[in-house]
Design a protein around this motif. Structure first.
Motif, PDB file in Angstrom:
ATOM      1  N   ASN A  54      -0.506 -22.292 -27.660  1.00  0.00           N
ATOM      2  CA  ASN A  54      -0.943 -21.477 -28.783  1.00  0.00           C
ATOM      3  C   ASN A  54       0.265 -20.722 -29.309  1.00  0.00           C
ATOM      4  N   GLU A  55       0.614 -20.947 -30.556  1.00  0.00           N
ATOM      5  CA  GLU A  55       1.768 -20.254 -31.138  1.00  0.00           C
ATOM      6  C   GLU A  55       1.260 -19.220 -32.137  1.00  0.00           C
ATOM      7  N   PRO A  56       1.112 -17.959 -31.719  1.00  0.00           N
ATOM      8  CA  PRO A  56       0.552 -16.930 -32.593  1.00  0.00           C
ATOM      9  C   PRO A  56       1.518 -16.575 -33.729  1.00  0.00           C
ATOM     10  N   TRP A  57       1.019 -15.851 -34.705  1.00  0.00           N
ATOM     11  CA  TRP A  57       1.816 -15.512 -35.889  1.00  0.00           C
ATOM     12  C   TRP A  57       3.025 -14.664 -35.533  1.00  0.00           C
ATOM     13  N   PHE A  58       2.937 -13.898 -34.434  1.00  0.00           N
ATOM     14  CA  PHE A  58       4.019 -12.967 -34.075  1.00  0.00           C
ATOM     15  C   PHE A  58       5.045 -13.583 -33.126  1.00  0.00           C
ATOM     16  N   ASP A  59       4.918 -14.891 -32.847  1.00  0.00           N
ATOM     17  CA  ASP A  59       5.762 -15.497 -31.807  1.00  0.00           C
ATOM     18  C   ASP A  59       7.247 -15.473 -32.166  1.00  0.00           C
ATOM     19  N   ARG A  60       7.588 -15.447 -33.450  1.00  0.00           N
ATOM     20  CA  ARG A  60       9.007 -15.459 -33.809  1.00  0.00           C
ATOM     21  C   ARG A  60       9.662 -14.080 -33.648  1.00  0.00           C
ATOM     22  N   GLN A 118      14.226  -9.237 -39.709  1.00  0.00           N
ATOM     23  CA  GLN A 118      12.896  -9.043 -39.128  1.00  0.00           C
ATOM     24  C   GLN A 118      12.503  -7.573 -39.112  1.00  0.00           C
ATOM     25  N   LYS A 172       5.842  -5.656 -44.302  1.00  0.00           N
ATOM     26  CA  LYS A 172       4.692  -6.556 -44.307  1.00  0.00           C
ATOM     27  C   LYS A 172       3.641  -6.246 -43.248  1.00  0.00           C
ATOM     28  N   TYR A 173       4.061  -5.793 -42.082  1.00  0.00           N
ATOM     29  CA  TYR A 173       3.124  -5.715 -40.965  1.00  0.00           C
ATOM     30  C   TYR A 173       2.803  -4.288 -40.520  1.00  0.00           C
ATOM     31  N   ASP A 197      -5.127  -5.895 -35.427  1.00  0.00           N
ATOM     32  CA  ASP A 197      -4.524  -7.176 -35.787  1.00  0.00           C
ATOM     33  C   ASP A 197      -4.448  -7.262 -37.315  1.00  0.00           C
ATOM     34  N   SER A 238      -5.396  -9.462 -39.224  1.00  0.00           N
ATOM     35  CA  SER A 238      -6.602 -10.045 -39.795  1.00  0.00           C
ATOM     36  C   SER A 238      -7.773  -9.058 -39.793  1.00  0.00           C
TER      37      SER A 238
END
Length: 723
Positions: free
Chosen positions: A506-512, A532, A539-540, A564, A566
């Motif tokens: 599972n590669e979540p949106w925050f993995d980078r 970043q 953005k976050y 989150d 979302s």
């Protein structure tokens, strides 16, 4: 008999000649699988796509591999692979040499901007070192710091101490080494003369000398026979007098063995297992079944391919249920690889036909080039002079001369560039003959595609059979499976001892970003660089979030998320103190505090609405910077601490962060502290420790490569705590 898992010095001596036939091939791309297998994808103008693998782990090998057997490329190219791509993309393969008689190969690649050497150590722990033309190490898979030699980036590569080369040893030195020994003949040949066990026994057998004969009992006549046998072996290696063999051993009575025959060899032993591949027949293997091959490279390709399949199929006596999922996944991987090969054959055939059609489309230009060469050769003009004349014509703007890229006088071939397509032409043939040759080659490639289509149908049949057996097993044993499931409810599984761990990615949106989940389940994310940091703030960052930053310069923007992205944001959520403390520790750990070797630092926290990208009047904010309005809450002398772990459920992945958070979410963890090992070196040490902890080592290779571990490590030097 145990199968061979490492190439011998004799193997490498034979390989050098066959690999040398690919000189001039161009490198397209480089890949790194795990921490021990390098793949170089190349193009050979005569043979098309060429895949070279260099493996230095438990298996130690270097040879070409059929494209359809190449595994899928890793999703995230590690730093080592990116370095290779930067240095080798478009480079020409200039040759390969064996270092003396050691298990070391040196591959040389040339490009306009310099020379790159890849030195492959196929002994001990194994290593791949990349150097420039002057042997300065650019990078290496393993860092070596021994009294006898050093292999570290920035230093000059040091080969191991020289040893006797039995293929070139003089009779005088041979006699002296034998006489100085205090053991028997075969052990002296294996150690003092560096033949290794198998070929020491082979030399004795060929010479008609008793292996266990003591040195004191060996006279001049014995030395004569041994030295003559060595000379014949050396002559065969120098002249390429090979008759490659793949040796197989039938299973003992009562042993089902493997399914055999998957690689298309002609062995009559249906269930035989591969045990060796050699450049010529060995008397020591006279009792084994043997398959002949046209080349040693193809024998090695089949050998290691079948060895890998047999390793995968080896039954686990502790596992009552067959691993149908792994078998099905294997067949699906093979089908995907075979489909890739078919597409490759189609593309290659289309390219060859397009080249032939280009010759006819530019008939006059091509005929002018070929006629010029043929007329010059009829006048006995040397190839060098012809090439010079074309170069002069190109300088004068003559179209036919400008199209000539190069001339290979050894093969009588001329390479032309027509509409951006490079085409190799036989200089002594006409346009029609060259076009027919290309059409014929395209037809040959199409035939290879037909063979691959037949092979993929066989694999699909095997896949359906595996699925059928799985369904049959599950249907007949459903009640037992249900009972076992009920017994397992509420019980923790021992993942470290599990023989096979299913991969659940599972590669979540925050993995980078840098990230971890606190012990209370809240997400913390931090920037890896100025870009970043900028993105996180713009953005976050949401109402209710808390922002952390070190008092020292050079720290990441760290955000403790209240919700989150979302979910609907809320400023009413009260974040637990434990999560706040872990986020503060995360911020100081991944800052310059760790990089400077310090063990604690000050961190401040502010609410999200206190952070702005608008500077005060007359001030300027750098990229990634931000301004703070209002009071700050300080966390003084916050200790640095980080643990890296492997999570097995609900997902299989590497995680990292404050020990108090990670230890409750990972199956196993390793805690770090500031230290002397560079980030990449420390990551490799962690990788080896993790492999030792899990019974399923393949699981660690798949999800926890050193590059992935490094993703969760602080910048700067580290060491394992209490190591």
């Amino acid at each position: 008999m145990d199968p061979k898992r490492e190439l011998t010095s004799v193997d490498l001596a034979a390989l050098v000649g066959e690999l040398g036939a690919y000189e001039g091939a161009k490198v397209d791309k480089a890949y790194l699988y795990g921490d021990d297998l390098v793949r170089l994808k190349m193009r050979d103008f005569d043979r098309g796509r060429l895949e070279l693998v260099l493996e230095v782990g438990e298996i130690k090998r270097a040879h070409t591999v059929a494209p359809e057997r190449i595994p899928d490329a890793p999703g995230r190219p590690p730093q080592f692979a990116m370095m290779l791509r930067n240095r080798l993309s478009g480079a020409d393969f200039a040759g390969v040499e064996q270092y003396e008689f050691d298990r070391i190969l040196e591959f040389v690649f040339e490009r306009d901007d310099g020379t790159t050497r890849i030195i492959v150590e196929l002994f001990g722990q194994g290593n791949v070192a990349v150097t420039d033309g002057e042997y300065e190490v650019i990078d290496s898979l393993e860092t070596v710091r021994l009294k006898s030699r050093t292999v570290v980036p920035g230093s000059r590569y040091e080969f191991p101490d020289s040893r006797i080369n039995p293929l070139t040893v003089s009779r005088e030195v041979f006699d002296r080494e034998m006489e100085d020994s205090d053991t028997d003949v075969v052990r002296t040949l294996a150690t003092q003369l560096n033949f290794g066990g198998l070929y020491a026994e082979e030399v004795c057998t060929r010479a008609g000398v008793e292996k266990g004969m003591g040195i004191d009992d060996a006279d001049e006549a014995v030395y004569d026979r041994l030295y003559e046998a060595i000379e014949r072996l050396a002559l065969d290696l120098r002249n390429g007098n090979f008759e490659p063999r793949l040796y197989l051993e039938e299973p003992a009575e009562g042993d089902d063995g493997g399914d055999g025959g998957d690689d298309g060899t002609d062995s009559n032993a249906e269930n035989a297992r591969v045990v060796d591949a050699t450049p010529f027949p060995l008397e020591e293997h006279a009792e084994l079944a043997a398959d002949p091959y046209d080349s040693f490279l193809s024998a090695l390709d089949d050998y290691f391919f079948r060895l890998e399949l047999e390793d995968e199929e080896e039954p686990d006596p502790t596992d009552q249920r067959p691993d149908f999922e792994e078998e099905i996944a294997k067949h699906e991987r093979i089908i995907e690889q075979q489909q890739g090969a078919i597409e490759g054959f189609e593309q290659q055939a289309d390219e060859l036909r397009d080249q032939a059609e280009l010759l006819y489309a530019e008939y006059g230009l091509v005929d002018d080039i070929l006629s010029t060469i043929q007329n010059a050769r009829e006048q006995d003009r040397p190839w060098d002079e012809i090439e010079e004349r074309f170069a002069e014509g190109a300088d004068q703007g003559i179209e036919a001369a400008e199209a000539v890229v190069g001339i290979d006088n050894s093969e009588g071939m001329v390479t032309v560039d027509i509409d951006g397509e490079r085409i190799d032409l036989a200089a002594q043939q006409g346009v029609e003959q060259n076009a027919d040759r290309l059409y014929t080659e395209a037809k040959r490639v199409e035939e290879k595609k037909e063979g691959a289509l037949a092979a993929i149908e066989n694999t699909r049949t095997d896949l359906e059979e595996a699925k059928r057996r799985r369904d049959e097993w599950e249907a007949t044993d459903q009640d037992e499976a249900d009972d076992a499931e009920e017994e397992d409810d509420g019980q923790d599984r021992d993942w470290l001892a599990a023989p096979s761990i299913p991969i659940r990615e599972n590669e979540p949106w925050f993995d980078r970003f840098r990230w971890f989940h606190t012990s209370d389940g809240y997400l913390v994310i931090g920037g890896r660089n100025a870009d970043q940091n900028e993105e996180l703030v713009k953005k976050y960052l949401e109402p209710g979030d808390t922002v952390f930053h070190t008092q020292a310069h050079g720290g990441p923007v760290t955000v403790l998320k209240a919700t989150d992205p979302s979910e609907a944001s809320s400023s009413d959520i009260e974040l637990p103190d434990s999560s706040i403390e872990e986020a503060a520790q995360f911020a100081v750990t991944y800052s310059s505090v760790w990089k400077d070797g310090r063990y604690a630092g000050d961190v401040y926290a502010v609410d999200s609405d206190q952070v702005t990208k608008t500077p005060e009047s007359g001030e300027y904010l750098e990229k990634g910077g931000f301004a703070i309005r209002g009071d700050r809450t300080y966390h003084r002398d916050t200790p640095v601490a980080v643990a890296v772990g492997i999570q097995c459920e609900p997902y299989t992945r590497v995680i990292g962060g404050p020990p108090s958070a990670v230890e409750g979410q990972a199956e196993t963890t390793i805690e770090l502290e500031p230290g002397r090992y560079a980030q990449a070196d420390a990551a490799k040490r962690l990788y080896r420790r993790f492999r030792e902890e899990f019974a399923d080592e393949s699981f660690v290779r798949k999800i926890a490569s050193p590059d992935r571990i490094q993703h969760f490590m602080p910048p700067g030097g580290s060491r394992i705590k209490e190591e």
